[in-house]
Design a protein around this motif. Structure first.
Motif: not given
Length: 273
Positions: A134-139
């Motif tokens: 549900a969370h967001g990430e930018l690798d």
């Protein structure tokens, strides 16, 4: 000036029969949003969909979404949220320029992101989703893509769209599901002063903050709004607040401005001299 409309967190869902019931709350709410957009005195130059377009990421849900948006005369630029499926979104919206730009022959589940030019501004849609989370990430790869996308248009007013907001909204459970490491995102933005606004969804509320020196906003849901509980520990709840959408006015030699508009019977009650 350029007018960007934004719808978010539509959450179309199939029923037990595998079809989207046109009497369901999300469908009726989306119809209200579309009618309200069409009632605006000046037509937006484009519409951005900032994620959670469906509830389950199923092709039938995207097909109904595609049909319900068909009365709109402006280009539609979709972006996935944590409830969405990248491959299904790509497949059903394959006739959209944005989806062609975000196409990946190698992997239909690759990040769904692209940059387009609309009426003199650039729109950079950045995929913050993590499949199954549900969370967001930018690798590192997505941050590098964002850096390159912004570097490609240094002199053009730019709006960056994400699903997860890059700033805390003050509601604990929402902040726990927001974008991880927003500082890295902000550092990229700070190197590109042409970015005038960051627009997001996910929190089912209108809110404003900042990241990397740029004003950032979240959009109301077309369906249900989250209760503003800033206490600790707080409790997730929906409210009876009206559904809504956002309208962003960019360029024209003046600072960007964002408006939040309730859906439904949206029209002037009277004209004032």
């Amino acid at each position: 000036m350029t007018i960007i409309a934004q719808l978010s967190d539509i959450h179309l869902a199939v029923g037990a029969d595998g079809e989207v019931d046109d009497r369901s709350g999300p469908v009726r709410a989306l119809r209200n949003a579309v009618s309200s957009l069409l009632a605006l005195p000046e037509r937006p130059d484009c519409l951005v969909l900032t994620g959670d377009l469906t509830d389950n990421g199923l092709p039938a849900e995207y097909a109904r979404l595609h049909a319900l948006l068909s009365p709109l005369p402006m280009p539609v630029f979709p972006l996935p949220g944590n409830h969405d499926d990248r491959a299904a979104l790509r497949s059903v919206f394959a006739d959209h320029v944005a989806v062609v730009a975000a196409h990946d022959d190698r992997d239909p589940q690759a990040p769904f992101q692209y940059a387009v030019e609309v009426a003199g501004i650039r729109l950079v849609c950045c995929d913050t989703t993590v499949p199954g989370q549900a969370h967001g990430e930018l690798d590192a790869g997505r941050l590098a893509w964002l850096e390159a996308a912004l570097a490609a248009g240094p002199g053009t007013p730019t709006v960056v769209a994400t699903h997860h907001p890059p700033f805390p909204v003050g509601v604990r459970f929402l902040d726990e599901l927001a974008l991880c490491d927003p500082a890295a995102f902000g550092a990229v933005l700070a190197r590109h002063p042409q970015v005038e606004r960051v627009i997001s969804g996910h929190v089912h509320r209108a809110s404003a903050g900042s990241v990397g020196g740029v004003t950032a906003t979240t959009c109301p849901s077309t369906y249900r709004q989250i209760f503003l509980d800033t206490s600790r520990p707080g409790q997730a709840a929906v409210t009876g607040e009206p559904a809504g959408f956002a309208v962003h006015i960019i360029g024209g030699g003046r600072p960007a401005v964002s408006h939040f508009v309730p859906t439904g019977n949206y029209r002037p009650l009277m004209h004032v001299d």
